[in-house]
Design a protein around this motif. Structure first.
Motif, PDB file in Angstrom:
ATOM      1  N   HIS A 104       0.907  -1.343  -0.019  1.00 51.37           N
ATOM      2  CA  HIS A 104       0.177   0.038   0.226  1.00 51.37           C
ATOM      3  C   HIS A 104       1.036   1.249   0.039  1.00 51.37           C
ATOM      4  O   HIS A 104       1.998   1.200   0.467  1.00 51.37           O
ATOM      5  N   TYR A 105       0.342   2.432  -0.279  1.00 52.34           N
ATOM      6  CA  TYR A 105       1.099   3.636  -0.269  1.00 52.34           C
ATOM      7  C   TYR A 105       0.237   4.769   0.462  1.00 52.34           C
ATOM      8  O   TYR A 105      -0.875   4.903   0.514  1.00 52.34           O
ATOM      9  N   HIS A 106       1.441   5.299   1.213  1.00 51.51           N
ATOM     10  CA  HIS A 106       1.082   6.593   1.926  1.00 51.51           C
ATOM     11  C   HIS A 106       1.422   7.574   0.923  1.00 51.51           C
ATOM     12  O   HIS A 106       2.320   7.815   0.490  1.00 51.51           O
ATOM     13  N   VAL A 107       0.442   8.566   0.749  1.00 51.35           N
ATOM     14  CA  VAL A 107       0.486   9.559  -0.265  1.00 51.35           C
ATOM     15  C   VAL A 107       0.169  11.004   0.328  1.00 51.35           C
ATOM     16  O   VAL A 107      -0.854  11.286   1.243  1.00 51.35           O
ATOM     17  N   ALA A 108       1.009  12.128   0.262  1.00 49.79           N
ATOM     18  CA  ALA A 108       0.754  13.375   0.594  1.00 49.79           C
ATOM     19  C   ALA A 108       0.972  14.180  -0.658  1.00 49.79           C
ATOM     20  O   ALA A 108       1.818  14.095  -1.469  1.00 49.79           O
ATOM     21  N   LEU A 109      -0.074  14.999  -0.626  1.00 48.02           N
ATOM     22  CA  LEU A 109      -0.033  16.210  -1.929  1.00 48.02           C
ATOM     23  C   LEU A 109      -0.006  17.505  -1.163  1.00 48.02           C
ATOM     24  O   LEU A 109      -0.504  17.881  -0.140  1.00 48.02           O
ATOM     25  N   MET A 110       0.975  18.388  -1.727  1.00 49.82           N
ATOM     26  CA  MET A 110       1.182  19.848  -1.114  1.00 49.82           C
ATOM     27  C   MET A 110       0.764  20.844  -2.481  1.00 49.82           C
ATOM     28  O   MET A 110       1.163  20.355  -3.407  1.00 49.82           O
ATOM     29  N   LEU A 111      -0.011  21.756  -2.133  1.00 53.34           N
ATOM     30  CA  LEU A 111      -0.506  22.839  -3.132  1.00 53.34           C
ATOM     31  C   LEU A 111      -0.693  24.124  -2.375  1.00 53.34           C
ATOM     32  O   LEU A 111      -0.931  23.807  -1.055  1.00 53.34           O
ATOM     33  N   SER A 112      -0.887  24.973  -3.250  1.00 53.96           N
ATOM     34  CA  SER A 112      -1.242  26.353  -2.531  1.00 53.96           C
ATOM     35  C   SER A 112      -2.384  26.292  -1.523  1.00 53.96           C
ATOM     36  O   SER A 112      -3.500  26.041  -1.986  1.00 53.96           O
ATOM     37  N   GLY A 113      -2.030  26.838  -0.534  1.00 57.75           N
ATOM     38  CA  GLY A 113      -3.297  27.032   0.696  1.00 57.75           C
ATOM     39  C   GLY A 113      -4.075  28.099   0.240  1.00 57.75           C
ATOM     40  O   GLY A 113      -4.936  28.273   0.742  1.00 57.75           O
ATOM     41  N   HIS A 114      -3.676  29.078  -0.850  1.00 56.33           N
ATOM     42  CA  HIS A 114      -4.607  30.330  -1.389  1.00 56.33           C
ATOM     43  C   HIS A 114      -5.677  29.509  -2.272  1.00 56.33           C
ATOM     44  O   HIS A 114      -6.550  30.422  -2.389  1.00 56.33           O
ATOM     45  N   LYS A 115      -5.197  28.384  -2.796  1.00 56.69           N
ATOM     46  CA  LYS A 115      -6.135  27.996  -3.966  1.00 56.69           C
ATOM     47  C   LYS A 115      -7.179  27.129  -3.355  1.00 56.69           C
ATOM     48  O   LYS A 115      -8.143  26.679  -3.989  1.00 56.69           O
ATOM     49  N   ILE A 116      -6.711  26.474  -2.011  1.00 58.00           N
ATOM     50  CA  ILE A 116      -7.777  25.530  -1.597  1.00 58.00           C
ATOM     51  C   ILE A 116      -7.647  25.551  -0.162  1.00 58.00           C
ATOM     52  O   ILE A 116      -6.708  25.742   0.504  1.00 58.00           O
ATOM     53  N   ASN A 117      -8.994  25.665   0.360  1.00 54.69           N
ATOM     54  CA  ASN A 117      -9.020  26.040   1.957  1.00 54.69           C
ATOM     55  C   ASN A 117      -9.602  24.756   2.504  1.00 54.69           C
ATOM     56  O   ASN A 117      -9.315  24.548   3.847  1.00 54.69           O
ATOM     57  N   TYR A 118     -10.358  23.835   1.914  1.00 52.70           N
ATOM     58  CA  TYR A 118     -10.802  22.696   2.665  1.00 52.70           C
ATOM     59  C   TYR A 118     -10.914  21.678   1.624  1.00 52.70           C
ATOM     60  O   TYR A 118     -11.477  21.861   0.513  1.00 52.70           O
ATOM     61  N   PRO A 119     -10.137  20.552   1.917  1.00 55.94           N
ATOM     62  CA  PRO A 119      -9.680  19.618   0.876  1.00 55.94           C
ATOM     63  C   PRO A 119     -10.512  18.369   0.531  1.00 55.94           C
ATOM     64  O   PRO A 119     -10.281  17.360  -0.238  1.00 55.94           O
ATOM     65  N   HIS A 120     -11.869  18.376   1.283  1.00 56.77           N
ATOM     66  CA  HIS A 120     -12.701  17.332   1.189  1.00 56.77           C
ATOM     67  C   HIS A 120     -13.109  16.962  -0.417  1.00 56.77           C
ATOM     68  O   HIS A 120     -13.139  15.735  -0.830  1.00 56.77           O
ATOM     69  N   LYS A 121     -13.200  17.961  -1.226  1.00 53.13           N
ATOM     70  CA  LYS A 121     -13.823  17.622  -2.531  1.00 53.13           C
ATOM     71  C   LYS A 121     -12.449  17.075  -3.455  1.00 53.13           C
ATOM     72  O   LYS A 121     -12.480  16.202  -3.968  1.00 53.13           O
ATOM     73  N   LEU A 122     -11.098  17.599  -3.023  1.00 53.13           N
ATOM     74  CA  LEU A 122      -9.962  17.144  -3.675  1.00 53.13           C
ATOM     75  C   LEU A 122      -9.633  15.685  -3.029  1.00 53.13           C
ATOM     76  O   LEU A 122      -9.624  14.852  -3.897  1.00 53.13           O
ATOM     77  N   LEU A 123     -10.035  15.238  -1.894  1.00 47.07           N
ATOM     78  CA  LEU A 123      -9.714  14.184  -1.322  1.00 47.07           C
ATOM     79  C   LEU A 123     -10.795  13.000  -1.893  1.00 47.07           C
ATOM     80  O   LEU A 123     -10.497  11.941  -2.408  1.00 47.07           O
ATOM     81  N   SER A 124     -12.100  13.742  -2.146  1.00 47.67           N
ATOM     82  CA  SER A 124     -12.789  12.570  -2.759  1.00 47.67           C
ATOM     83  C   SER A 124     -12.271  12.344  -4.294  1.00 47.67           C
ATOM     84  O   SER A 124     -12.902  11.057  -4.853  1.00 47.67           O
TER      85      SER A 124
END
Length: 176
Positions: A104-124
């Motif tokens: 299995h893979y543990h994954v982390a993504l980093m992106l501008s916090g100015h472009k995304i405030n709450y990541p539930h849509k992105l995680l979905s």
């Protein structure tokens, strides 16, 4: 509420700063991976004053002796997310296999916090995209952190959580 303390963390120095990192029960951490994690966080903070870090675990449908599937998936996602959010996207990934026959893979993504405030849509979205490969995805507790440039305490939880990726136990040796 989770608390980072002397029983579950170690202090690691990096560029004259001390960071709390995950303390494994056995076999320790790979220091060069912890340094890469901290360097990646600093690199993103050099681009953006606020960085969103999100975590997800990905399980492929079958064992693979290489990482081609996850590499291709993460490159595609980083490209798509970069266009979607109009910002730089960086990812970290750790492959593990312990008692299971499948890695299995543990994954982390980093992106501008100015472009995304709450990541539930992105995680979905990530979960849905991964499941199209036939695998499954798991959301972790507290799946995101926000780091702010010049605010060292804001890095504490993100670096601690990401340092888990550097634990030696459960890592497969010789996988490219």
């Amino acid at each position: 509420m989770f608390c980072i303390n002397k029983h579950n963390s170690l202090l690691m120095t990096y560029k004259d700063h001390a960071y709390h990192v995950y303390k494994p029960k056995s076999q320790g951490l790979k220091p060069q991976l912890v340094e890469k994690i901290i360097s990646s966080c600093e690199g993103m903070l050099s681009h953006y004053s606020k960085v969103m870090v999100i975590r997800i675990d990905l399980h492929p449908k079958q064992y693979s002796a290489d990482n081609n599937l996850i590499n291709q998936f993460l490159k595609q996602q980083a490209s798509a997310l970069s266009q979607q959010y109009k910002c730089k996207v960086q990812y970290l990934c750790a492959r593990e296999r312990h008692h299971s026959e499948i890695q299995h893979y543990h994954v982390a993504l980093m992106l501008s916090g100015h472009k995304i405030n709450y990541p539930h849509k992105l995680l979905s979205q990530l979960k849905s995209q991964w499941e199209r490969t036939g695998g499954t995805a798991s959301l972790v507790d507290n799946p995101f952190n926000i780091m702010c440039r010049g605010n060292k305490p804001s890095l504490k939880h993100a670096i601690y959580r990401l340092s888990y990726f550097a634990k030696t136990v459960t890592k497969e040796i010789g996988i490219k």
